[in-house]
Design an enzyme around this catalytic site. Structure first.
Site, short mmCIF file in Angstrom:
data_model
loop_
_atom_site.label_atom_id
_atom_site.label_comp_id
_atom_site.label_asym_id
_atom_site.label_seq_id
_atom_site.Cartn_x
_atom_site.Cartn_y
_atom_site.Cartn_z
N LYS A 1 8.74 -56.77 2.98
CA LYS A 1 8.34 -57.51 3.45
C LYS A 1 9.04 -58.66 4.78
O LYS A 1 10.26 -58.87 3.93
CB LYS A 1 8.52 -58.47 1.19
CG LYS A 1 9.48 -59.07 1.42
CD LYS A 1 8.75 -59.47 0.41
CE LYS A 1 10.16 -60.69 -0.70
NZ LYS A 1 9.82 -61.27 -2.00
N LYS B 1 18.89 -60.06 -6.31
CA LYS B 1 19.53 -62.04 -5.82
C LYS B 1 20.52 -61.66 -6.65
O LYS B 1 21.62 -62.27 -5.94
CB LYS B 1 18.88 -62.68 -6.03
CG LYS B 1 17.31 -63.50 -4.85
CD LYS B 1 17.31 -64.44 -5.20
CE LYS B 1 16.34 -64.84 -4.25
NZ LYS B 1 15.30 -64.26 -3.86
N LYS C 1 12.03 -64.89 4.41
CA LYS C 1 12.73 -65.82 5.66
C LYS C 1 14.27 -65.78 6.37
O LYS C 1 14.59 -65.68 7.36
CB LYS C 1 12.52 -66.96 4.65
CG LYS C 1 13.30 -68.48 5.35
CD LYS C 1 12.65 -69.60 4.72
CE LYS C 1 13.84 -69.63 3.27
NZ LYS C 1 14.55 -70.14 2.87
P1 TYM Z 1 8.10 -67.99 -3.70
O1 TYM Z 1 8.46 -69.24 -2.84
O2 TYM Z 1 9.36 -66.74 -3.48
O3 TYM Z 1 7.51 -67.07 -3.01
C1 TYM Z 1 6.06 -67.59 -3.23
C2 TYM Z 1 4.87 -67.38 -2.91
O4 TYM Z 1 4.77 -66.62 -1.35
C3 TYM Z 1 4.80 -64.93 -2.01
N1 TYM Z 1 5.50 -64.26 -0.86
C4 TYM Z 1 4.35 -62.70 -0.02
N2 TYM Z 1 3.45 -62.73 -0.44
C5 TYM Z 1 3.38 -61.81 0.66
N3 TYM Z 1 3.90 -61.15 1.31
C6 TYM Z 1 5.32 -61.39 1.57
N4 TYM Z 1 6.17 -61.25 2.62
C7 TYM Z 1 6.15 -62.59 0.77
N5 TYM Z 1 6.80 -63.55 0.80
C8 TYM Z 1 6.72 -64.21 -0.46
C9 TYM Z 1 5.56 -64.76 -3.64
O5 TYM Z 1 4.99 -63.49 -3.66
C10 TYM Z 1 5.09 -65.71 -3.95
O6 TYM Z 1 3.98 -65.59 -4.30
N6 TYM Z 1 8.39 -67.13 -8.20
C11 TYM Z 1 7.83 -67.25 -7.60
C12 TYM Z 1 7.13 -69.08 -7.03
C13 TYM Z 1 6.72 -69.67 -8.93
C14 TYM Z 1 5.50 -68.83 -9.15
C15 TYM Z 1 5.52 -69.70 -10.47
C16 TYM Z 1 4.87 -68.60 -9.25
C17 TYM Z 1 7.32 -70.49 -9.95
N7 TYM Z 1 7.01 -70.42 -11.04
C18 TYM Z 1 4.12 -69.56 -11.67
C19 TYM Z 1 3.59 -69.10 -9.63
C20 TYM Z 1 3.52 -68.55 -11.21
C21 TYM Z 1 7.81 -67.42 -5.87
O7 TYM Z 1 7.83 -66.41 -6.04
O8 TYM Z 1 7.83 -68.07 -5.37
#
Ligand code: TYM
Length: 352
Positions: A219, A117, A222
């Site tokens: 992966k 990022k 969006k």
């Molecule tokens: P975010 O919003 O980037 O992603 C949300 C969740 O979706 C999963 N994910 C996927 N899983 C499988 N295949 C994909 N292509 C794919 N794209 C996204 C991510 O692994 C995630 O689980 N940092 C976290 C949000 C967060 C969080 C936390 C989670 C903030 N604090 C505490 C757990 C505990 C995140 O990645 O969000």
């Protein structure tokens, strides 16, 4: 299993893609329904994590929609299920600052997501992008969370959380519960989908990573440029069928679950398993020996579009009022638990 806390968060910028849904939201929902009788389920909206990038002015609308997605995916609400907004529980930011003083620049700058990022540490990057995993550690440690259903891309952040918690405990005395190791997180995730290997010893377990339909080495995200690369949860189901029919595969002419050599085919098998709530092993055996990729695509296209059609209908039936009522209760609970933990941390550090 009892007395554990299962916790997750999904950011809310604009529409959700199928990777978030199948990688985190749906497994969390299934795990919650399976374990909420004797365990605490914390589902929160990381709105403070969302603002590392520009929000489009629709943050509130999107977060209400995300909670509707959990409900439409089948989440059953009871007194052990808590849904809250991160920014409505100020202890998250406070603990984040404290943990900033425990974590090191070295370990934090090794995070892959930060490197990606920030384009390898570009100095114009906002500090929030660097600090992201520390706030995530605070989100987890405030609630003594054991299991964190997330996609594979977040496993590195879970390891960092364990390291920070352990360092704090060593320095200031036992204060934090360490979340389970990532291998156990992966096994726990597997138990969401019927293949109950939880508790068995296997070192094969890995997290879920739904792939880009056009570039299955990557992966699903969006931000992919091509519309055909990704499926959005509000896509027209007929359009989704077309996207799946045009998914990139390979020329090996066999259907096997092997992400290394056949990422496109494996991705389709994985999606089929999650959407139909079937253990992946069963899906693999159903297709073993088959050679026609078109048949597999047709089946997956039909499973996903049928799922989405019903899902979208359910989302439309849920009112905003219902969501705000759930949030009000969740935020009351979360503030109580989080403030108690924060106070214990402050005491341990002699801030109080
Ligand atoms: P975010 O919003 O980037 O992603 C949300 C969740 O979706 C999963 N994910 C996927 N899983 C499988 N295949 C994909 N292509 C794919 N794209 C996204 C991510 O692994 C995630 O689980 N940092 C976290 C949000 C967060 C969080 C936390 C989670 C903030 N604090 C505490 C757990 C505990 C995140 O990645 O969000």
């Amino acid at each position: 299993m009892e007395g554990k806390t299962i916790l997750t968060g999904i950011r809310v910028n604009s529409e959700m893609q199928l990777g978030n849904f199948l990688g985190a939201l749906l497994p969390m929902t299934r795990l919650a329904n399976k374990y909420s009788k004797n365990n605490q389920i914390n589902i929160f909206i990381p709105d403070l994590h969302t603002i590392i990038s520009d929000v489009d002015g629709e943050l509130q609308k999107n977060l209400v929609k995300e909670i509707k997605y959990y409900l439409a995916a089948g989440l059953e609400i009871n007194e052990n299920v808590h849904i809250y907004r991160q920014s409505y529980v100020p202890a998250h930011s406070e603990l984040c600052w404290i943990l900033n003083c425990v974590a090191t620049m070295g370990e934090t700058s090794r995070m892959i997501q930060y490197k990606e990022k920030s384009h390898n540490g570009d100095l114009g990057t906002n500090v929030g992008i660097f600090d992201y995993p520390i706030l995530m550690a605070a989100d987890i440690l405030l609630y003594d969370a054991d299991y964190i259903p997330v996609g594979e891309d977040q496993f590195q952040h879970l390891e960092l959380t364990r390291n920070i918690a352990e360092r704090f405990n060593n320095k200031y005395g036992e204060t934090f519960v360490l979340p389970a190791k990532t291998i156990d997180q992966a096994k726990f995730m597997e138990s969401a989908n019927g293949s109950d290997s939880f508790g068995k010893t296997t070192d094969k377990a890995s997290g879920i990573r739904i792939r880009d339909l056009q570039n299955p080495e990557k992966k699903m995200s969006k931000s992919a440029e091509s519309e055909n690369s990704k499926i959005m949860m509000n896509d027209d189901p007929a359009k989704v069928s077309k996207k799946i029919m045009s998914a990139q595969t390979d020329s090996l002419g066999k259907i096997a679950f092997d992400f290394f050599n056949q990422p496109g085919i494996s991705n389709l098998l994985q999606i089929e398993a999650l959407v139909t709530n079937t253990p992946i092993q069963d899906v693999i055996s159903t297709w073993a020996g088959e050679t026609h990729y078109g048949d597999l695509k047709k089946k997956v296209a039909s499973s996903v579009s049928t799922y989405l059609e019903e899902f979208q209908k359910k989302v439309a039936e849920i009112s905003d009022e219902e969501v705000y009522k759930i949030l009000e209760e969740g935020e009351k609970y979360a503030n109580e638990v989080a403030n108690k933990k924060l106070f214990a941390v402050q005491k341990a550090m002699k801030l109080r």
